[in-house]
Every structure is written in C-alpha cells, then in structure tokens.
Write an enzyme that holds these catalytic residues in place. Structure first.
Site, mmCIF file in Angstrom:
data_model
loop_
_atom_site.group_PDB
_atom_site.id
_atom_site.type_symbol
_atom_site.label_atom_id
_atom_site.label_comp_id
_atom_site.label_asym_id
_atom_site.label_seq_id
_atom_site.Cartn_x
_atom_site.Cartn_y
_atom_site.Cartn_z
ATOM 1 N N CYS A 28 -15.261 28.233 -21.601
ATOM 2 C CA CYS A 28 -14.874 29.160 -20.771
ATOM 3 C C CYS A 28 -13.623 29.809 -21.125
ATOM 4 C CB CYS A 28 -14.274 28.266 -19.541
ATOM 5 S SG CYS A 28 -15.796 27.244 -18.640
ATOM 6 N N ASP A 29 -12.798 29.414 -20.926
ATOM 7 C CA ASP A 29 -11.605 30.097 -21.761
ATOM 8 C C ASP A 29 -11.019 30.259 -23.154
ATOM 9 O OD1 ASP A 29 -11.465 29.809 -19.082
ATOM 10 O OD2 ASP A 29 -10.460 28.164 -18.740
ATOM 11 N N CYS B 119 -11.646 23.515 -20.262
ATOM 12 C CA CYS B 119 -13.097 24.267 -20.758
ATOM 13 C C CYS B 119 -12.981 25.101 -21.772
ATOM 14 C CB CYS B 119 -14.688 25.052 -19.762
ATOM 15 S SG CYS B 119 -15.899 24.554 -19.915
#
Length: 325
Positions: free
Chosen positions: A136-137, A133
C-alpha cells in the site's frame, strides 16, 4: 425482519451493500460505533484503488463507498454486534444495547486487524511514517531509510519488496534468528539494501509530524539506543476478526473464515463471508471490494431460492453444512 444483514463497514462490507441494494434487497449494514471504515481509516493517501489516478485519502474513499451504498438504499446503523446466532433459517444478530435483529441471510465482513507493537508513537504516527502494508505505502518511501519490524515470512516479504523504493531497509528482530522460511531468509540476506538488527525491540517511535527514528532496546542486556529512520513498517502478523463466529463457522488453518472455493458461501446455509476475514494472503482494499461483490451476488442467489415459507428451496448448488473446525 430484514432480508439481508451485512456486518462490517470496510471495502468488502460497503461493496456488498452497493450490490445488494441495487438488487433491491434493502440491506442493513452494521458498522461499528467506533471503527467505521476499517483499516483504510488509518491510511493517508491511497494510490492503488482503481478510478483515482491522483490518489485519494483513505477516509475519503470509505466515505464515498458509504455514500454510494446509502444512495441505492442501504441502511447503515452505527451499532456494535456483540453476538450472533447463525444456525437456524432465521439469523439473529445481537447488538450492544441488547436488541436482536433478524434476517434471512448474513454477510460477515468484519475484516482483520494488524498486530501492533503497542507503543504510543506507533498510534500517533500511524499514516505518517508508520505503516502496516508495504504494497500500500512503499511507493511513498522512495530513497528513504526505513525499517521493518518482525522476523517471519511477512516481514521478509515486506523488506524485500521495500528495497524497490527505499535506499536502505533495516529489519529489526527481537531474537538472533528469524522465524521466516529458509527461502525467504536467503532472499533477504542476499539483498544489499537490507541490514539486520538482531536482539532488539522497538520501544518508542520518534518524530512530531512524521517518523524521524526509533528507540531500540537490547533483548540481551537491556541497553537502549536510537536509530534514525524515515519510516517504520510493522510486520508482526494480523488477526482476522472472527471472534463472533468461532463456535459457529468453520475456520481455516490460517484462522480465516472458510468459504467454498471462489464463492463466499460459508459452512452454514445463508451465511456468506467476504474481505480480509476470508483472505490470509492479499489483504488489499480492491480484493476486499471484489470479495464483497461475490458475497452480494451469492446472497442474492440464495434469497431468490427461498420458498414462500422462508425456508431454503432445493438447490443443486447448495453446499452441505460442515462442522465447525
């Protein structure tokens, strides 16, 4: 018999449980015996979930959600659901030990699973340089050299997004042309930070405590080489966990559970769905949590409409049951 059974223990399931428990529905939540907490259990630091300005570890966030759900009266059971019978007024949930639990309503929040390459280093370094993701990261890879594995729209979107942070982004694809739409291809080709590695597949991910590189194998001649990297984003798709309802609930063309507009109502009365299992697009913890809220409120409304005999009362808002796709 329970009023409400919730299947799934990710952000959607536990948020639905919090709302349902506070509404005194005494929900029973079935968490997997081996995969409690969903995909966040494989994530290290989460910085984009509201309320945690310093960030929080994925497993810790899920533990807090579970603690909050249990505080208000949710019963969490670590059992695997193996079969469902959702067609009647009484919903039946079969467990791995053969026991059958019944409820007036069910919230289906089983999430989705990222497709994985299926190599040892991928599992070992998940959350330590291997991610699924970018949203997300990506922030954790500032000024680093990373790679995106895949050739579809999601891979191009991830690669383009990651150029905001990384100094260089390789796109590794096993063919010599992309499957992505033309506009997504053009956007990636035009980005000076993106370099394409054609006709190559990742056969190993290197590193002890964090990613240090990958081993690539040519799909043309079988030769191998190493490519130094500090991060690998796998973007080869994801699969909603819908195997329990394939023959019962209507599905969308994307394979997710169909719901009526912005509600959580599925094609069967008394069955609601939430989280990534209905979301082919965003797949974020916070959107799943919001979806779980909707499901709990819809379930509460439905249960309030039941007459004394336990059958659904007439309701102008109740949708007609639809055929399974």
């Amino acid at each position: 018999m329970s009023k409400l059974i919730i299947i799934g223990s990710g952000p959607a399931g536990f948020t639905a449980a919090i709302y349902a428990a506070r509404a005194e529905l005494s929900p029973v939540l079935f968490a997997s015996s081996v995969e409690v907490g969903g995909e966040l259990m494989n994530t290290t630091e989460v910085e984009n979930f509201p309320g945690f300005p310093e960030g929080i570890q994925g497993p810790e966030l899920m533990a807090k959600l579970q603690e909050q759900a249990e505080k208000f009266g949710t019963t969490v059971r670590y059992d695997d659901v193996t079969a469902l019978d959702l067609s009647g007024d009484v919903k039946r949930v079969t467990l791995g030990n053969g026991a059958v639990e019944e409820a007036d309503a069910v919230i289906f929040a089983t999430g989705s699973a990222y497709r994985k390459i299926g190599i040892e280093g991928e599992q070992r370094l998940s959350g330590h340089g291997v991610s699924y993701c970018a949203t997300c990261d990506g922030f954790f890879f500032r000024e680093r050299t990373i790679a995106v594995v895949g050739g579809g729209d999601s891979a191009m979107e991830e690669a383009t997004f990651l150029t905001r942070f990384a100094s260089k982004v390789y796109v590794i694809h096993r063919r010599e042309e992309l499957r992505a739409s033309k506009i997504m291809q053009q956007r990636a080709f035009a980005d000076p930070k993106i370099e394409f590695v054609w006709n190559s597949e990742v056969v190993d991910i290197l590193g002890e405590d964090s990613v240090s590189g990958v081993v690539l194998r040519s799909t043309v001649d079988g030769s191998t080489r190493e490519l130094p990297l500090e991060g690998v984003f796998v973007a080869i798709g994801n699969d909603p966990r819908t195997h329990l309802v394939h023959d019962q609930l209507r599905l969308t063309d994307a394979g997710t559970v169909w719901v009526d507009g912005r509600s959580s109502r599925t094609s069967l009365t008394g069955v609601f769905a939430a989280g990534d299992v209905i979301d082919p697009t965003y797949r974020q913890a916070v959107t799943a949590a919001g979806s779980g809220t909707v499901a709990a409120l819809d379930a509460e409304h439905f249960l309030a409409s039941l007459d004394d005999a336990g059958a659904p009362a007439a309701d102008a808002d109740q949708i007609e049951e639809l055929p399974v796709a």
